[in-house]
Write an enzyme that holds these catalytic residues in place. Structure first.
Site, mmCIF file in Angstrom:
data_model
loop_
_atom_site.group_PDB
_atom_site.id
_atom_site.type_symbol
_atom_site.label_atom_id
_atom_site.label_comp_id
_atom_site.label_asym_id
_atom_site.label_seq_id
_atom_site.Cartn_x
_atom_site.Cartn_y
_atom_site.Cartn_z
ATOM 1 N N ASN A 129 0.792 -1.229 0.000
ATOM 2 C CA ASN A 129 0.000 0.000 0.000
ATOM 3 C C ASN A 129 0.823 1.277 0.000
ATOM 4 O O ASN A 129 0.278 2.370 -0.011
ATOM 5 C CB ASN A 129 -0.991 -0.016 1.172
ATOM 6 C CG ASN A 129 -2.082 -1.047 0.944
ATOM 7 O OD1 ASN A 129 -2.207 -1.590 -0.143
ATOM 8 N ND2 ASN A 129 -2.831 -1.349 1.985
ATOM 9 N N ARG A 148 -17.069 1.277 -0.880
ATOM 10 C CA ARG A 148 -15.815 1.976 -1.183
ATOM 11 C C ARG A 148 -15.953 2.976 -2.338
ATOM 12 O O ARG A 148 -15.315 2.864 -3.369
ATOM 13 C CB ARG A 148 -14.714 0.969 -1.466
ATOM 14 C CG ARG A 148 -14.499 0.030 -0.280
ATOM 15 C CD ARG A 148 -13.461 -1.000 -0.542
ATOM 16 N NE ARG A 148 -12.114 -0.401 -0.501
ATOM 17 C CZ ARG A 148 -11.011 -1.107 -0.747
ATOM 18 N NH1 ARG A 148 -11.115 -2.362 -1.094
ATOM 19 N NH2 ARG A 148 -9.826 -0.549 -0.691
ATOM 20 N N CYS A 200 -16.926 -4.111 -4.110
ATOM 21 C CA CYS A 200 -15.788 -4.813 -3.513
ATOM 22 C C CYS A 200 -16.345 -5.661 -2.368
ATOM 23 O O CYS A 200 -17.324 -5.282 -1.726
ATOM 24 C CB CYS A 200 -14.795 -3.771 -3.010
ATOM 25 S SG CYS A 200 -13.545 -4.454 -1.934
ATOM 26 N N ASP A 210 -6.851 -3.350 8.335
ATOM 27 C CA ASP A 210 -6.205 -4.420 7.556
ATOM 28 C C ASP A 210 -5.615 -5.501 8.447
ATOM 29 O O ASP A 210 -5.132 -6.514 7.952
ATOM 30 C CB ASP A 210 -5.095 -3.851 6.663
ATOM 31 C CG ASP A 210 -5.667 -3.024 5.537
ATOM 32 O OD1 ASP A 210 -4.887 -2.373 4.819
ATOM 33 O OD2 ASP A 210 -6.901 -3.016 5.377
ATOM 34 N N ARG A 212 -2.671 -11.438 -3.959
ATOM 35 C CA ARG A 212 -2.724 -10.003 -4.293
ATOM 36 C C ARG A 212 -1.831 -9.194 -3.365
ATOM 37 O O ARG A 212 -1.315 -8.150 -3.742
ATOM 38 C CB ARG A 212 -4.158 -9.481 -4.149
ATOM 39 C CG ARG A 212 -5.139 -10.072 -5.096
ATOM 40 C CD ARG A 212 -6.431 -9.333 -5.050
ATOM 41 N NE ARG A 212 -6.220 -7.887 -5.175
ATOM 42 C CZ ARG A 212 -7.220 -7.020 -5.253
ATOM 43 N NH1 ARG A 212 -8.462 -7.446 -5.191
ATOM 44 N NH2 ARG A 212 -6.983 -5.735 -5.380
HETATM 45 C C1 EPZ Z 1 -6.796 1.888 1.652
HETATM 46 O O1 EPZ Z 1 -7.993 1.707 0.923
HETATM 47 C C2 EPZ Z 1 -6.045 0.569 1.595
HETATM 48 N N1 EPZ Z 1 -5.723 0.252 0.208
HETATM 49 C C3 EPZ Z 1 -6.906 -0.540 2.203
HETATM 50 O O2 EPZ Z 1 -6.120 -1.729 2.212
HETATM 51 C C4 EPZ Z 1 -7.225 -0.157 3.649
HETATM 52 O O3 EPZ Z 1 -8.085 -1.139 4.193
HETATM 53 C C5 EPZ Z 1 -7.917 1.221 3.688
HETATM 54 O O4 EPZ Z 1 -7.086 2.202 3.019
HETATM 55 C C6 EPZ Z 1 -8.159 1.697 5.104
HETATM 56 O O5 EPZ Z 1 -6.964 1.753 5.804
HETATM 57 C C7 EPZ Z 1 -4.659 0.864 -0.371
HETATM 58 O O6 EPZ Z 1 -3.980 1.667 0.246
HETATM 59 C C8 EPZ Z 1 -4.360 0.474 -1.792
HETATM 60 P P1 EPZ Z 1 -10.252 4.605 2.410
HETATM 61 P P2 EPZ Z 1 -8.909 2.987 0.541
HETATM 62 O O7 EPZ Z 1 -10.476 5.499 1.252
HETATM 63 O O8 EPZ Z 1 -8.054 4.163 0.359
HETATM 64 C C9 EPZ Z 1 -14.913 5.510 2.664
HETATM 65 C C10 EPZ Z 1 -5.676 -3.980 1.895
HETATM 66 O O9 EPZ Z 1 -6.125 -4.939 2.523
HETATM 67 N N2 EPZ Z 1 -14.690 6.390 1.501
HETATM 68 O O10 EPZ Z 1 -9.314 5.033 3.483
HETATM 69 O O11 EPZ Z 1 -9.810 2.552 -0.562
HETATM 70 C C11 EPZ Z 1 -14.659 4.037 2.345
HETATM 71 O O12 EPZ Z 1 -15.826 3.452 1.802
HETATM 72 C C12 EPZ Z 1 -6.594 -2.861 1.463
HETATM 73 O O13 EPZ Z 1 -4.456 -3.833 1.598
HETATM 74 C C13 EPZ Z 1 -15.771 7.080 0.955
HETATM 75 O O14 EPZ Z 1 -16.906 6.957 1.417
HETATM 76 O O15 EPZ Z 1 -9.750 3.179 1.872
HETATM 77 C C14 EPZ Z 1 -14.292 3.467 3.693
HETATM 78 O O16 EPZ Z 1 -15.470 3.165 4.404
HETATM 79 C C15 EPZ Z 1 -8.039 -3.206 1.702
HETATM 80 N N3 EPZ Z 1 -15.563 7.896 -0.113
HETATM 81 C C16 EPZ Z 1 -13.555 4.617 4.385
HETATM 82 O O17 EPZ Z 1 -13.940 5.807 3.664
HETATM 83 C C17 EPZ Z 1 -14.314 8.084 -0.666
HETATM 84 O O18 EPZ Z 1 -14.179 8.854 -1.633
HETATM 85 C C18 EPZ Z 1 -12.031 4.514 4.343
HETATM 86 O O19 EPZ Z 1 -11.682 4.199 3.015
HETATM 87 C C19 EPZ Z 1 -13.227 7.376 -0.087
HETATM 88 C C20 EPZ Z 1 -13.438 6.549 0.998
#
Ligand code: EPZ
Length: 426
Positions: free
Chosen positions: A23, A124, A119, A307, A399
């Site tokens: 990440n 997300r 997903c 995670d 992955r």
């Molecule tokens: C990152 O995902 C990581 N992926 C995820 O890791 C990790 O679980 C997550 O951050 C939380 O720490 C990468 O870095 C590639 P968020 P991301 O945007 O950025 C909501 C793994 O296992 N949200 O921080 O997609 C979202 O739905 C993966 O390695 C919105 O509503 O997560 C979630 O509930 C899985 N609108 C919360 O915010 C948006 O525009 C946090 O999501 C963006 C997010």
């Protein structure tokens, strides 16, 4: 389709190398789009998500080569980007493809990125990515399933996202480094992977401060130059191995680790009864007897990482006592529960809360991986379950974990991959 076969009951003993952080590597690879110069990344793990990102960048016209020796080095050059479109076929397999949106708009004034589909762990959406780019003056439209963003030149802006978003912060950070003027990201994510990306961008000539806090300030510049950057160690892979030794018993040493980024995980595992010692780049952890149940809530960094939730749940499944777990980040990140129950775990779900009553032992069965960290949870459970556990659909595991079975074999586990291709893309 590959499966893993594990015969449980063996303690883990020995040393393993922690790989580079998936990440952190993903945004750093996308940051290569921000300059026409060559960018070299070191400590890039060989994972399917990395392979997908390299394919996407090549499709855009980026020269992206993984060196043969050492295998963790990738050289990229975005001097001749011919396409500004991230197609559905690639985005649907990896949501993090959205990380090309910010850099493409910032450097080329346009991007077309397929909307990521659903997903397993939650909806997300990417509304905050879009909100931030619009605040910077991009014209955004949704056309035939694509996010289309256009801007002659992005303008600096103060952006407060509605919630803390990791890739949202990363996308907006990469957009802001070439914008005209000052950008302030309020409510920014504080994850170490964001600090790693910011450090790389600063080496490329970006002007960034406040990374690692919830307020990041970026002064846009007209261009960035190439650099060489070593990706930080994977704190989630490291935490996964610590949960494994906590559940299976034994004593391991993790090399090339980054304990400074693992505070919440180390605290919880010490609470569970692991004996833990750390140096700057290593962690030694031992467990004698049965772990104690540890409850926790997942939170944004520096809180306990979502995670790591599935992995610590697997340890709790055989711990002494009852653990109450609350998942506050994603709405459906308990897909591993029904599979853990098949192994004999006693877990009740009530909305975002899981109550895990530790049982004396698990019994091996055939289970199915549903997402990346759920797969890791099943591996941990399989290491302690009596008899053989077969884990199906481990493409999920591939992955995000580099040669998990090789590393566990090295630690004395009875584990092997059966069927199919035999592992990660290169
Ligand atoms: C990152 O995902 C990581 N992926 C995820 O890791 C990790 O679980 C997550 O951050 C939380 O720490 C990468 O870095 C590639 P968020 P991301 O945007 O950025 C909501 C793994 O296992 N949200 O921080 O997609 C979202 O739905 C993966 O390695 C919105 O509503 O997560 C979630 O509930 C899985 N609108 C919360 O915010 C948006 O525009 C946090 O999501 C963006 C997010």
């Amino acid at each position: 389709m590959d499966k893993l076969q594990i015969t449980g009951g063996r303690p883990l003993r020995g040393e393993v190398e922690v790989s580079g952080a998936k990440n952190a590597a993903l945004p750093c690879l996308c940051a290569s789009l921000l300059t026409a110069d060559a960018v070299t990344l070191e400590n890039v793990p060989q994972l399917n998500d990395i392979g997908t990102t390299l394919r996407l960048l090549r499709q855009l016209g980026v020269k992206a080569e993984r060196a043969s020796q050492p295998g963790d080095r990738v050289v990229l050059e975005a001097s001749r980007v011919e396409s500004l479109e991230a197609p559905y076929e690639l985005v649907k397999t990896m949501r993090a493809s959205i990380l090309v949106l910010g850099p493409l708009v910032a450097r080329f004034g346009e991007a077309r990125v397929s909307l990521p589909g659903g997903c397993a762990i939650g909806q997300r959406p990417i509304d905050q990515h879009i909100k931030g780019l619009a605040a910077m003056g991009a014209e955004i439209s949704i056309e035939h399933g694509f996010v289309v963003a256009r801007a002659k030149r992005l303008k600096g802006a103060t952006i407060r996202t509605d919630m803390i978003t990791v890739t949202g912060t990363e996308n907006l950070l990469m957009a802001a480094v070439l914008a005209d003027g000052l950008t302030v990201l309020e409510n920014a994510a504080r994850e170490p992977e964001i600090v790693d990306l910011a450090e790389m961008l600063i080496k490329m000539g970006a002007r960034i401060s406040g990374h690692g806090t919830d307020r990041i300030v970026i002064e846009g510049v007209s261009r960035l130059h190439g650099t060489t950057h070593r990706v930080m160690p994977d704190r989630i892979e490291a935490g996964t191995f610590l949960c494994a030794v906590g559940a299976a018993g034994g004593e391991i040493v993790l090399r090339n680790a980054d304990p400074a980024s693992m505070g919440a995980t180390l605290d919880k595992l010490a609470e569970a009864g692991l004996a833990i010692e750390c140096g700057t780049d290593w962690v030694q952890a031992g467990m004698n007897g049965r772990p104690r149940a540890v409850g926790f809530r997942t939170l944004e960094y520096p809180g306990f990482a979502t995670d790591m939730q599935a992995q610590l749940m697997a340890l709790n499944a055989i711990a002494e006592g009852t653990a109450v777990i609350t998942e506050t980040i994603f709405e459906n990140r308990y897909m591993h529960v029904q599979e853990l129950r098949r192994l004999g775990a006693d877990i009740e779900i009530d909305g975002h809360t899981a109550v895990v009553k530790g049982v004396a032992g698990l019994s091996g069965a055939t289970v199915m991986a549903t997402d990346l960290r759920a797969s890791a949870s099943l591996v941990i459970a399989g290491l302690v379950a009596d008899g053989q556990t077969t884990i199906d659909r481990i493409y999920h595991l591939d992955r995000g974990y580099e040669q998990m079975e090789r590393k566990l074999l090295q630690l004395g586990a009875d584990i092997r991959r059966v069927g199919g291709s035999g592992g990660q893309a290169r």
